[in-house]
Design a protein around this motif. Structure first.
Motif, PDB file in Angstrom:
ATOM      1  N   GLU A  97       0.921  -1.108   0.065  1.00 51.32           N
ATOM      2  CA  GLU A  97      -0.135  -0.152   0.062  1.00 51.32           C
ATOM      3  C   GLU A  97       0.778   1.321  -0.122  1.00 51.32           C
ATOM      4  OE1 GLU A  97      -3.155   2.332   3.045  1.00 51.32           O
ATOM      5  OE2 GLU A  97      -2.400   0.226   3.311  1.00 51.32           O
ATOM      6  N   PHE A  98       1.921   1.224   0.827  1.00 52.17           N
ATOM      7  CA  PHE A  98       2.706   2.212   1.065  1.00 52.17           C
ATOM      8  C   PHE A  98       3.541   2.787  -0.467  1.00 52.17           C
ATOM      9  CE2 PHE A  98       7.190   3.603   1.273  1.00 52.17           C
ATOM     10  CZ  PHE A  98       6.907   4.909   1.825  1.00 52.17           C
ATOM     11  N   LEU A  99       4.142   1.643  -1.049  1.00 53.88           N
ATOM     12  CA  LEU A  99       4.726   1.698  -2.219  1.00 53.88           C
ATOM     13  C   LEU A  99       3.995   2.198  -3.186  1.00 53.88           C
ATOM     14  CD1 LEU A  99       6.950  -1.287  -2.000  1.00 53.88           C
ATOM     15  CD2 LEU A  99       7.746   1.117  -1.760  1.00 53.88           C
ATOM     16  N   ALA A 100       2.640   1.940  -3.395  1.00 52.68           N
ATOM     17  CA  ALA A 100       1.640   2.099  -4.322  1.00 52.68           C
ATOM     18  C   ALA A 100       1.386   3.692  -4.443  1.00 52.68           C
ATOM     19  CB  ALA A 100       0.476   1.463  -4.277  1.00 52.68           C
ATOM     20  N   VAL A 148       5.107   5.534 -13.139  1.00 55.90           N
ATOM     21  CA  VAL A 148       3.983   4.592 -13.851  1.00 55.90           C
ATOM     22  C   VAL A 148       4.804   4.024 -14.960  1.00 55.90           C
ATOM     23  CG1 VAL A 148       1.664   4.622 -14.958  1.00 55.90           C
ATOM     24  CG2 VAL A 148       2.365   6.354 -13.096  1.00 55.90           C
ATOM     25  N   LYS A 149       4.427   2.503 -15.142  1.00 57.48           N
ATOM     26  CA  LYS A 149       4.572   1.864 -16.230  1.00 57.48           C
ATOM     27  C   LYS A 149       3.819   1.958 -17.501  1.00 57.48           C
ATOM     28  CE  LYS A 149       6.437  -1.988 -13.358  1.00 57.48           C
ATOM     29  NZ  LYS A 149       6.431  -3.367 -12.967  1.00 57.48           N
ATOM     30  N   GLU A 197       0.188   0.961 -14.789  1.00 57.15           N
ATOM     31  CA  GLU A 197       0.440   0.495 -13.820  1.00 57.15           C
ATOM     32  C   GLU A 197       1.570   1.241 -12.939  1.00 57.15           C
ATOM     33  OE1 GLU A 197       1.967  -4.013 -12.058  1.00 57.15           O
ATOM     34  OE2 GLU A 197       1.842  -3.356 -14.099  1.00 57.15           O
ATOM     35  N   VAL A 198       1.419   1.320 -11.521  1.00 59.93           N
ATOM     36  CA  VAL A 198       2.348   1.657 -10.750  1.00 59.93           C
ATOM     37  C   VAL A 198       3.828   1.102 -10.669  1.00 59.93           C
ATOM     38  CG1 VAL A 198       0.789   3.337  -9.361  1.00 59.93           C
ATOM     39  CG2 VAL A 198       1.417   0.931  -9.004  1.00 59.93           C
ATOM     40  N   ASP A 199       4.656   1.911 -10.619  1.00 56.89           N
ATOM     41  CA  ASP A 199       6.100   1.212 -10.645  1.00 56.89           C
ATOM     42  C   ASP A 199       6.652   1.004  -9.571  1.00 56.89           C
ATOM     43  OD1 ASP A 199       8.699   0.148 -11.366  1.00 56.89           O
ATOM     44  OD2 ASP A 199       9.025   1.549 -12.938  1.00 56.89           O
ATOM     45  N   ALA A 241       9.562   2.821  -6.846  1.00 62.46           N
ATOM     46  CA  ALA A 241       9.454   3.437  -5.425  1.00 62.46           C
ATOM     47  C   ALA A 241      10.277   2.817  -4.443  1.00 62.46           C
ATOM     48  CB  ALA A 241       7.838   3.305  -5.162  1.00 62.46           C
ATOM     49  N   GLU A 242      10.678   1.652  -4.382  1.00 61.69           N
ATOM     50  CA  GLU A 242      11.286   1.316  -3.471  1.00 61.69           C
ATOM     51  C   GLU A 242      12.727   1.691  -3.336  1.00 61.69           C
ATOM     52  OE1 GLU A 242       9.532  -3.467  -4.209  1.00 61.69           O
ATOM     53  OE2 GLU A 242      11.689  -3.029  -4.762  1.00 61.69           O
TER      54      GLU A 242
END
Length: 405
Positions: free
Chosen positions: A278-281, A290-291, A295-297, A301-302
């Motif tokens: 949830e946090f990374l999204a 965003v890919k 889609e969120v990447d 984000a990590e």
């Protein structure tokens, strides 16, 4: 939000390249021409960034210079300076309320060490450290110069701090003395002498960052490795970014459960969370990571989250407010304790409470490291095999010598 739980941690990796081994072997000889050991540690990891492998050489150095083995705070003779100064670097990344309690707690356990908090970006901190070295040089007027050896784990800021000391001590424009890097291992050999003061003469040597040859076994060793990887003390790529991001989220939630520092990275109105996905999204959404296809990447984000904590991207702001309620409290990543509610009518001395908790934490750390050493839990299987081979070779050598006689 509930209570955070320690996430699964990867087994500790080993990173001890040849230049580290070479310098460790050279250290006893280098100390013979050293007056001050300036040991740099990371204020976020004040215990984890202690390099236990150097302690034997430092103890021998002090004994040779007249310090009492039974009373480390007393010196029998003092022909020249012999001081061990510990600098907790990056002090601006830990809450101010814990600095003085930690100083007092360390003084009780290690009275022979001088402790100084510093940030290379704060002129006052660098001036105080520079004045400390100059005063030491003036205390021994018959010595021609004061030689300072800078030690510490990789990426704790040794070269950056030395550059700041150089610029503080030498008037006029001075070029950057040493190259610096966000990645560990930039300095691989002992530097040439760097002049820090003209009158009196103070020189310094920068040294390679020395990692522990083995980080330990079990959960303690695994957590030690993740902590050091988070401050970029271990070579990039040896740890999975997701594991680092998960542990960082866990720790920041402990440091400030109601308003953790990472909220500044998330969309406005976001609440604290223990859920890494949830946090990374949310982070990827806020940073427009965003890919193709929308889609969120989360992989990006990590990396961003960990680099933000290291101070490599964005603006890292830590909450310096005092803990307001009883419960789990923490300072940096090495201290965590349960603070009960004060008794009705009792006057609370928060600083003394924190100091007592820190003293307990330091005692546990010393006891654990002593136990690891006694049980050889701080020695890898490879090191044990190498030692056995060396001992066997020595037995054969002695046996052959006896036959010849």
């Amino acid at each position: 939000m509930g209570v955070p739980h320690l996430p699964p941690l990867p087994a500790p990796t080993s990173w001890f390249p040849g230049h580290m081994m070479k310098f460790t072997r050279q250290l006893p000889a280098l100390l013979k021409r050293t007056n001050v050991v300036l040991e740099i540690r990371d204020a976020r990891l004040p215990l984890t960034s202690i390099n236990r492998t150097l302690e034997g050489a430092l103890k021998k150095w002090r004994l040779e210079r007249g310090w009492d083995p039974n009373n480390p705070a007393r010196r029998f003779f003092a022909v020249e300076a012999c001081e061990h100064i510990v600098v907790l670097n990056k002090r601006d990344l830990v809450p101010e309320w814990g600095l003085e309690p930690f100083r007092k707690a360390m003084e009780k356990k290690f009275p022979y060490q001088r402790l100084h908090f510093a940030s290379a970006q704060k002129q006052k901190d660098i001036r105080t450290l520079s004045d400390m070295l100059v005063k030491l040089a003036k205390d021994y007027p018959h010595a021609m110069e004061l030689n300072v050896l800078v030690l510490g784990m990789p990426n704790v800021g040794k070269s950056t701090l030395l550059n700041a000391l150089r610029n503080m001590g030498i008037k006029g424009r001075t070029p950057k003395a040493f190259q610096t890097s966000a990645n560990p291992g930039m300095t691989q050999t002992l530097s040439t002498r760097l002049k820090l003061s003209l009158d009196p003469l103070v020189y310094a040597y920068d040294s390679p960052g020395i990692m522990l040859p083995f980080l330990g076994r079990g959960e303690e060793g695994a957590e030690r490795g993740v902590k050091l990887a988070l401050i970029a003390g271990i070579k990039e790529g040896l740890y999975d970014m997701r594991a680092l991001a998960g542990y960082l989220l866990y720790r920041l939630n402990i440091l400030n459960p109601t308003a953790p520092a990472y909220l500044a990275l998330l969309p406005p109105g976001s609440a604290p969370t223990h859920d890494l996905d949830e946090f990374l999204a949310l982070l990827a959404q806020r940073m427009a990571m965003v890919k193709r296809g929308g889609e969120v990447d989360v992989a990006r984000a990590e990396v961003y989250f960990v680099r933000w904590w290291r101070g490599e991207v964005g603006s890292l702001a830590t909450d310096h407010a005092l803990p307001a309620a009883p419960g789990t409290q923490a300072w940096g990543f090495d201290f965590q304790w349960e603070a009960p509610a004060p008794a009705p009518g009792a006057e609370r001395n928060f600083a003394l409470e924190v100091q007592a908790r820190m003293e307990e934490g330091i005692e546990r750390y010393v006891a654990e490291t002593d136990r690891e050493e006694a049980d050889e839990n701080n020695v890898s299987e490879t090191q044990i095999k190498k030692r056995a081979v060396k001992e066997e070779k020595e037995k054969r050598r002695l046996k052959n010598m006896s036959k010849r006689q």
